[in-house]
Write a protein that holds these residues in place. Structure first.
Motif, PDB file in Angstrom:
ATOM      1  N   ALA A  10       0.867  -1.281   0.151  1.00  0.00           N
ATOM      2  CA  ALA A  10      -0.089   0.008   0.073  1.00  0.00           C
ATOM      3  C   ALA A  10       0.814   1.293   0.082  1.00  0.00           C
ATOM      4  CB  ALA A  10      -0.762   0.113   1.280  1.00  0.00           C
ATOM      5  N   ARG A  11       1.909   1.230   0.658  1.00  0.00           N
ATOM      6  CA  ARG A  11       2.967   2.450   0.683  1.00  0.00           C
ATOM      7  C   ARG A  11       3.369   2.506  -0.644  1.00  0.00           C
ATOM      8  NH1 ARG A  11       4.812   0.256   5.538  1.00  0.00           N
ATOM      9  NH2 ARG A  11       6.465  -0.460   4.664  1.00  0.00           N
ATOM     10  N   ARG A  12       3.676   1.581  -1.509  1.00  0.00           N
ATOM     11  CA  ARG A  12       4.129   1.562  -2.941  1.00  0.00           C
ATOM     12  C   ARG A  12       2.989   2.121  -3.634  1.00  0.00           C
ATOM     13  NH1 ARG A  12       7.048  -1.338  -0.037  1.00  0.00           N
ATOM     14  NH2 ARG A  12       9.172  -1.983  -0.374  1.00  0.00           N
ATOM     15  N   ALA A  13       1.877   1.793  -3.457  1.00  0.00           N
ATOM     16  CA  ALA A  13       0.653   2.223  -4.010  1.00  0.00           C
ATOM     17  C   ALA A  13       0.561   3.748  -3.999  1.00  0.00           C
ATOM     18  CB  ALA A  13      -0.409   1.452  -3.907  1.00  0.00           C
ATOM     19  N   LYS A  14       0.666   4.317  -2.616  1.00  0.00           N
ATOM     20  CA  LYS A  14       0.416   5.384  -2.191  1.00  0.00           C
ATOM     21  C   LYS A  14       1.345   6.391  -3.438  1.00  0.00           C
ATOM     22  CE  LYS A  14      -0.118   8.688   1.570  1.00  0.00           C
ATOM     23  NZ  LYS A  14       0.339   9.055   2.616  1.00  0.00           N
ATOM     24  N   GLY A  15       2.658   5.937  -3.531  1.00  0.00           N
ATOM     25  CA  GLY A  15       3.553   6.801  -4.361  1.00  0.00           C
ATOM     26  C   GLY A  15       3.033   6.790  -5.746  1.00  0.00           C
ATOM     27  N   PHE A  16       2.289   5.964  -6.039  1.00  0.00           N
ATOM     28  CA  PHE A  16       1.770   6.194  -7.411  1.00  0.00           C
ATOM     29  C   PHE A  16       0.567   6.780  -7.488  1.00  0.00           C
ATOM     30  CE2 PHE A  16       4.516   3.117 -10.512  1.00  0.00           C
ATOM     31  CZ  PHE A  16       5.451   2.984  -9.721  1.00  0.00           C
TER      32      PHE A  16
END
Ligand code: DGY
Length: 320
Positions: free
Chosen positions: A164-170
């Motif tokens: 989810a942290r990576r998804a937030k960056g996208f």
């Protein structure tokens, strides 16, 4: 007095087991990439005080009954569906897994697989290598955008949160479904809790990270795939048996969903003849979720430390 005996079911770099070396006599199965045969494992278990196991080894009641000296089983994985933990507990055997050390690497791979499936990265690379590139085309190998789309994470444990942290960056909209709500993910990452069905209906990328249990076996079946968007991509980095593979195959060939990125399969390894491996809209990986050199070595060290602790009468670091 004889040292305790620890059997390791794959060839691992010895330096990663240094915490155990002084304390125990260690023997390893000779192959790095081939599982220890069941009869060898059963034989070794008879005299083992500790077992360092892989997810492909079955640690069940049959084995435990034949292992009167066994004190510790350390599984080189965070998942432990290959171990009958209840039966082990009854016998006083401490079981350990490798959480935390693999969280970020597994999240990296999950997101890489999502990007690869969406943007057809493996297909495009293979296409060039097969000598097909004759010119640029406006819709040549055009895939789907990832940024600002909706990701639906099923299983919001620590790996789910790292994804989810990576998804937030996208810039993605983040939905999740889990047995219990995860305030950390909701507050820090803006993830919204939904029912399983709502998540299936809304997500552009459905990411399965839930452990395999009696309840989650075949969670992703015909009815689940039918609830997904036709443009949805399904990603599985958990365990193959969480999916009914025939139903997934059907959903893909009937265009009920657009594609899949699969790191895990119901029966591993699969051959190139596996029906899912033959579909161009499937990106298939050989269960490499946590397979960075650094992480796999950290997992090995953690397993060795856990066994050393138990054999010294101390609590394990990561008991299941
Ligand atoms: C795990 O740790 O459970 C993974 O599947 C191994 O890559």
């Amino acid at each position: 007095m004889d040292k305790p005996f620890v059997y390791v079911t794959r060839r691992l770099p010895e330096e990663q087991l240094s915490s155990l070396k002084e304390l125990a006599d260690i023997e390893m199965w000779e192959k790095e990439d081939e599982p220890c045969p069941r009869d060898v494992l059963l034989e070794k278990a008879k005299t083992a005080d500790g077992l360092l196991t892989m997810l492909s080894d079955r640690i069940d009641a049959e084995l435990l009954q034949r292992a009167p000296r066994l004190q510790a089983v350390a599984n080189l994985a965070v998942g432990f569906d290959n171990i009958d933990v209840e039966a082990a507990k009854k016998q006083g055997v401490i079981c350990c897994n490798t959480p935390d050390v693999l969280t970020e690497s597994t999240a990296d791979l999950t997101f890489a697989l999502l990007l690869a499936a969406a943007r057809r990265i493996i297909e495009a690379s293979d296409w060039i290598k097969q000598g097909n590139w004759t010119g640029w085309g406006p819709l040549l190998l055009a895939g789907a955008d990832v940024h600002h789309k909706t990701i639906g994470i099923v299983g919001m444990g620590s790996i789910g949160r790292a994804v989810a942290r990576r998804a937030k960056g996208f810039g993605m909209n983040i939905l999740y479904h889990n047995r219990s709500r995860n305030p950390e993910a909701e507050i820090e990452l803006g993830a919204a809790y939904t029912s399983f069905d709502e998540l299936l209906g809304q997500a552009d990328f459905v990411v399965c990270l839930t452990p395999l249990t009696e309840e989650t076996k075949h969670l992703f079946n015909r009815s689940a795939f039918q609830k997904m968007k036709q443009s949805a991509v399904f990603i599985n980095v958990s365990r193959g048996q969480v999916v009914d593979e025939q139903d997934l195959y059907h959903a893909l060939v009937e265009n009920e969903i657009a594609g899949a990125g699969l790191d895990v399969f119901a029966e591993e390894p699969i051959s190139k003849e596996h029906p899912l491996a033959k579909l161009p809209q499937v990106t298939a990986l050989p269960h490499i979720g946590s397979a960075s050199r650094e992480t796999r070595e950290a997992m090995m060290r953690l397993c060795a430390e856990n066994i050393a602790l138990v054999l010294s009468g101390k609590p394990a670091k990561t008991e299941i």
